[in-house]
Motif scaffolding. Structure first.
Motif, PDB file in Angstrom:
ATOM      1  N   THR A 203       1.163  -1.216  -0.032  1.00 38.62           N
ATOM      2  CA  THR A 203      -0.126  -0.211  -0.603  1.00 38.62           C
ATOM      3  C   THR A 203       0.828   1.077  -0.216  1.00 38.62           C
ATOM      4  OG1 THR A 203      -1.344  -1.100   0.806  1.00 38.62           O
ATOM      5  CG2 THR A 203      -1.303   1.280   1.264  1.00 38.62           C
ATOM      6  N   LEU A 204       1.805   0.790   0.646  1.00 38.91           N
ATOM      7  CA  LEU A 204       3.006   2.307   0.710  1.00 38.91           C
ATOM      8  C   LEU A 204       3.422   2.942  -0.357  1.00 38.91           C
ATOM      9  CD1 LEU A 204       5.000   1.669   4.259  1.00 38.91           C
ATOM     10  CD2 LEU A 204       2.872   3.492   3.699  1.00 38.91           C
ATOM     11  N   LEU A 205       3.992   1.562  -1.080  1.00 42.57           N
ATOM     12  CA  LEU A 205       4.866   1.344  -2.597  1.00 42.57           C
ATOM     13  C   LEU A 205       3.326   1.916  -3.836  1.00 42.57           C
ATOM     14  CD1 LEU A 205       6.164  -1.640  -2.596  1.00 42.57           C
ATOM     15  CD2 LEU A 205       7.216   0.584  -2.528  1.00 42.57           C
ATOM     16  N   PHE A 206       2.314   1.789  -3.958  1.00 42.30           N
ATOM     17  CA  PHE A 206       1.145   1.889  -4.664  1.00 42.30           C
ATOM     18  C   PHE A 206       0.918   3.506  -3.856  1.00 42.30           C
ATOM     19  CE2 PHE A 206      -0.080  -2.142  -5.672  1.00 42.30           C
ATOM     20  CZ  PHE A 206      -1.033  -1.703  -6.638  1.00 42.30           C
ATOM     21  N   ALA A 207       0.807   3.980  -3.186  1.00 45.42           N
ATOM     22  CA  ALA A 207       0.440   5.814  -2.584  1.00 45.42           C
ATOM     23  C   ALA A 207       1.611   6.400  -3.185  1.00 45.42           C
ATOM     24  CB  ALA A 207       1.038   5.785  -1.230  1.00 45.42           C
ATOM     25  N   ALA A 208       2.808   5.635  -3.552  1.00 44.21           N
ATOM     26  CA  ALA A 208       3.759   6.997  -3.914  1.00 44.21           C
ATOM     27  C   ALA A 208       3.635   6.695  -5.302  1.00 44.21           C
ATOM     28  CB  ALA A 208       5.155   6.213  -3.491  1.00 44.21           C
ATOM     29  N   GLY A 209       3.147   6.166  -5.539  1.00 44.96           N
ATOM     30  CA  GLY A 209       3.124   5.700  -6.612  1.00 44.96           C
ATOM     31  C   GLY A 209       2.396   6.282  -7.894  1.00 44.96           C
ATOM     32  N   ILE A 210       0.932   6.426  -6.624  1.00 43.14           N
ATOM     33  CA  ILE A 210      -0.377   7.479  -7.372  1.00 43.14           C
ATOM     34  C   ILE A 210       0.515   9.132  -7.411  1.00 43.14           C
ATOM     35  CG2 ILE A 210      -2.800   8.143  -6.011  1.00 43.14           C
ATOM     36  CD1 ILE A 210      -2.740   5.216  -5.311  1.00 43.14           C
ATOM     37  N   VAL A 211       0.878   9.339  -6.671  1.00 43.27           N
ATOM     38  CA  VAL A 211       1.445  10.913  -6.700  1.00 43.27           C
ATOM     39  C   VAL A 211       2.566  10.884  -7.033  1.00 43.27           C
ATOM     40  CG1 VAL A 211       2.717  11.984  -5.265  1.00 43.27           C
ATOM     41  CG2 VAL A 211       1.225  10.504  -3.707  1.00 43.27           C
ATOM     42  N   LEU A 212       3.401  10.478  -7.579  1.00 44.19           N
ATOM     43  CA  LEU A 212       3.370  10.851  -9.343  1.00 44.19           C
ATOM     44  C   LEU A 212       3.057  10.660 -10.729  1.00 44.19           C
ATOM     45  CD1 LEU A 212       6.221  11.288 -10.770  1.00 44.19           C
ATOM     46  CD2 LEU A 212       6.302   8.234 -10.762  1.00 44.19           C
ATOM     47  N   TYR A 213       2.232   9.826 -10.334  1.00 47.48           N
ATOM     48  CA  TYR A 213       0.942   9.880 -11.350  1.00 47.48           C
ATOM     49  C   TYR A 213      -0.159  10.913 -11.723  1.00 47.48           C
ATOM     50  CZ  TYR A 213      -2.938   8.292 -14.688  1.00 47.48           C
ATOM     51  OH  TYR A 213      -3.595   8.884 -15.257  1.00 47.48           O
ATOM     52  N   ILE A 214      -0.479  11.687 -10.097  1.00 45.17           N
ATOM     53  CA  ILE A 214      -0.817  12.702 -10.137  1.00 45.17           C
ATOM     54  C   ILE A 214      -0.433  14.195 -10.889  1.00 45.17           C
ATOM     55  CG2 ILE A 214      -2.111  13.966  -8.521  1.00 45.17           C
ATOM     56  CD1 ILE A 214      -2.529  11.577  -6.580  1.00 45.17           C
ATOM     57  N   PHE A 215       0.994  13.918 -10.625  1.00 40.41           N
ATOM     58  CA  PHE A 215       1.717  15.318 -11.291  1.00 40.41           C
ATOM     59  C   PHE A 215       1.335  15.016 -12.429  1.00 40.41           C
ATOM     60  CE2 PHE A 215       5.863  16.516 -12.005  1.00 40.41           C
ATOM     61  CZ  PHE A 215       5.735  17.810 -11.753  1.00 40.41           C
ATOM     62  N   LEU A 216       1.739  13.342 -13.249  1.00 47.74           N
ATOM     63  CA  LEU A 216       2.131  13.699 -14.727  1.00 47.74           C
ATOM     64  C   LEU A 216       1.025  13.060 -15.141  1.00 47.74           C
ATOM     65  CD1 LEU A 216       5.518  11.159 -14.364  1.00 47.74           C
ATOM     66  CD2 LEU A 216       4.731  13.418 -14.750  1.00 47.74           C
ATOM     67  N   ALA A 217      -0.591  14.028 -14.427  1.00 45.32           N
ATOM     68  CA  ALA A 217      -0.982  13.205 -15.884  1.00 45.32           C
ATOM     69  C   ALA A 217      -1.706  13.857 -16.895  1.00 45.32           C
ATOM     70  CB  ALA A 217      -2.896  12.749 -14.823  1.00 45.32           C
ATOM     71  N   PRO A 218      -1.887  15.714 -16.499  1.00 40.87           N
ATOM     72  CA  PRO A 218      -1.829  16.363 -17.569  1.00 40.87           C
ATOM     73  C   PRO A 218      -1.273  16.183 -18.866  1.00 40.87           C
ATOM     74  CG  PRO A 218      -1.816  17.193 -14.811  1.00 40.87           C
ATOM     75  CD  PRO A 218      -0.858  16.002 -14.377  1.00 40.87           C
ATOM     76  N   PHE A 219       0.462  16.095 -18.169  1.00 39.59           N
ATOM     77  CA  PHE A 219       1.477  15.960 -19.360  1.00 39.59           C
ATOM     78  C   PHE A 219       0.743  14.360 -20.350  1.00 39.59           C
ATOM     79  CE2 PHE A 219       3.259  18.086 -15.420  1.00 39.59           C
ATOM     80  CZ  PHE A 219       4.066  19.009 -16.361  1.00 39.59           C
ATOM     81  N   LEU A 220       1.045  13.724 -19.914  1.00 36.92           N
ATOM     82  CA  LEU A 220       0.046  12.188 -20.180  1.00 36.92           C
ATOM     83  C   LEU A 220      -0.942  12.545 -21.392  1.00 36.92           C
ATOM     84  CD1 LEU A 220       1.301   9.843 -17.333  1.00 36.92           C
ATOM     85  CD2 LEU A 220       2.179  10.217 -19.197  1.00 36.92           C
ATOM     86  N   PHE A 221      -1.667  13.084 -20.213  1.00 38.96           N
ATOM     87  CA  PHE A 221      -2.872  13.134 -21.252  1.00 38.96           C
ATOM     88  C   PHE A 221      -2.850  14.033 -22.500  1.00 38.96           C
ATOM     89  CE2 PHE A 221      -4.999  10.683 -18.097  1.00 38.96           C
ATOM     90  CZ  PHE A 221      -6.452  10.763 -18.557  1.00 38.96           C
ATOM     91  N   ALA A 222      -1.992  15.552 -22.549  1.00 42.29           N
ATOM     92  CA  ALA A 222      -1.075  16.616 -23.195  1.00 42.29           C
ATOM     93  C   ALA A 222      -1.071  15.386 -24.631  1.00 42.29           C
ATOM     94  CB  ALA A 222      -0.732  17.427 -22.779  1.00 42.29           C
ATOM     95  N   ILE A 223       0.030  13.913 -24.315  1.00 40.75           N
ATOM     96  CA  ILE A 223       0.267  14.087 -25.463  1.00 40.75           C
ATOM     97  C   ILE A 223      -0.755  12.625 -26.341  1.00 40.75           C
ATOM     98  CG2 ILE A 223       2.657  12.524 -26.124  1.00 40.75           C
ATOM     99  CD1 ILE A 223       3.534  13.786 -23.339  1.00 40.75           C
ATOM    100  N   LEU A 224      -1.038  11.492 -25.225  1.00 38.97           N
ATOM    101  CA  LEU A 224      -1.775  10.533 -25.665  1.00 38.97           C
ATOM    102  C   LEU A 224      -3.177  11.007 -25.770  1.00 38.97           C
ATOM    103  CD1 LEU A 224       0.130   8.460 -22.846  1.00 38.97           C
ATOM    104  CD2 LEU A 224       0.377   8.232 -24.769  1.00 38.97           C
TER     105      LEU A 224
END
Length: 441
Positions: A323-344
């Protein structure tokens, strides 16, 4: 979890290395096994095979998910997602949990069960085909063009349901993740080529659905048949079929409710909004798919050995660290999501916030190990209560939040479902007595 039987470790190839390096290598595995209390070598090698297989799945998803969502018109993509939701809800008629029952029996050493169970499941799955055919005359005028999709789904349904359970029973029960990887590579390569051809020459929801359902079913039947013994001894499979039906009944509310939001979005908001909702879920769901594909690695270990305090404490520790590992990954995704959607997905800017919020629900994914432990230990009463209660909460949230808040309400309702299921599984596991015997239920 207990160490896996020797037949699991023998299924993995031994790495050749110098004698001194081999001694260090073996010592490290033994130390890790003592620290974690499980067969680390088996888990590591199996997880590697499954992760490679998931890498292939992600490449396939890039084609069938990303490119289809980007290049298909929203209406066409909405049709494709709609038929997937309908078939997903009807899947309970195909006994989707029969694969789990077959895997459990295979892991416990039962022989001569795969083909008899497959024949019974195929016959029962015909009920799902009849339901899909019966829906065609009931389609509203604005959805009447979807009848070919329903007809195709009715034809494919029993084959797909049976093939998935048949292959899962053989590969998961025998820990043959190498066979899973080969089958995945084979049908993924063909699906990628076929999907690209559909996108380039004739975009069609019917052709796409046929591609992503028929090809894996054929691959699973082909590779699964090669794993069968030359001569299977006759065996009674009534107890396996009963357990598969029991698991399906237990998961019935969860299966039906999981597709409720997409069907409700289609009815209230239309296929275009369904396309936006599906794209919002696309990237976070890849993580869920990866976790789901890793679960079979631990199933064979969970199905062997008895329920005891040590196993439960070890399981709780594993879930907490994950769960702790997933929490770190979620924080990273929330930060990157706007850039990923702009590209994909530049055509879906309205899906970014929904996707970020939905990613928070991934915190509950590690707790699916608790539900798997219940399945492996035949804790049907605890599993049934967990799934039924969380499903009731989800249905209430869906029927309340979607009309009030639209797609945001659908995302929040899914979060409530996962959070509720996590809490209920923990609660009922703790309430189940130690040294559990399924005969007590």
């Amino acid at each position: 979890m207990q160490d896996s039987p020797n037949r699991y470790t023998r299924a993995m190839r031994t790495i050749r290395m110098p004698r001194w390096a081999s001694r260090i290598y073996e010592s490290l595995w033994r130390i890790l096994a003592r620290l974690l209390g499980t067969n680390v070598r088996f888990l590591a090698r199996s997880a590697t095979l499954v992760t490679i297989s998931h890498g292939v799945s992600m490449l396939r998803g890039l084609i069938t998910g990303y490119l289809v969502a980007r290049l298909f018109p929203r209406e066409l993509y909405g049709q494709y997602q709609f038929i997937l939701s309908v078939v997903g809800a009807i899947a309970v008629c195909g006994l989707p949990n029969m694969g789990t029952a077959l895997s459990r029996a295979t892991a416990r050493g039962e022989k001569g069960i795969s083909l008899p169970v497959a024949r019974i499941q195929f016959l029962i799955s015909l009920l799902g085909s009849l339901i899909l055919l019966a829906v065609i005359p009931l389609l509203p005028p604005e959805r009447s063009a979807l009848w070919p999709l329903f007809l195709l789904a009715a034809v494919i349904f029993p084959i797909s349901q049976t093939a998935n359970s048949f292959f899962a029973g053989l590969t998961i029960g025998n820990a043959r993740f190498d066979a899973t990887l080969r089958a995945n590579l084979a049908w993924s390569a063909i699906v990628i080529v076929a999907t690209l051809a559909i996108l380039l020459f004739h975009p069609s929801a019917i052709l796409l659905y046929a591609t992503v359902t028929v090809l894996p079913a054929l691959a699973y039947l082909w590779y699964g048949r090669k794993l069968l013994p030359t001569q299977e001894a006759a065996a009674s499979v009534r107890h396996i079929v009963r357990y598969g039906i029991s698991l399906t009944v237990v998961s019935l509310p969860m299966t039906l409710s999981w597709y409720l939001d997409k069907l409700l979005i289609t009815g209230l908001l239309g296929l275009n909004q369904l396309a936006i909702f599906s794209v919002a879920l696309l990237m976070p769901e890849q993580v869920k798919v990866w976790a789901k594909e890793l679960l079979p690695v631990s199933f064979a270990l969970q199905a062997t050995g008895e329920d005891n305090r040590e196993r439960r404490l070890r399981l709780a520790g594993i879930v907490g660290r994950m769960t702790l590992l997933f929490a770190a990954g979620i924080v990273l995704y929330i930060f990157l999501a706007p850039f990923l959607f702009a590209i994909l997905f530049p055509n879906y800017p309205d899906a970014v916030l929904l996707s970020q919020i939905f990613s928070l629900t991934l915190l509950a994914i590690p707790s699916t190990l608790i539900a798997q432990y219940m399945e492996a230990q035949a804790m049907l009463s605890a599993l049934r209560r967990s799934q039924w209660l969380s499903s009731v909460v989800f249905v209430i949230a869906t029927l309340t939040l979607i009309p009030a808040y639209g797609l945001l309400g659908a995302v929040i309702a899914r979060g409530i479902l996962r959070c509720g299921y996590m809490c209920f599984t923990w609660f009922f596991l703790l309430r189940t007595p130690l040294s559990f015997s399924p005969h007590k239920q």
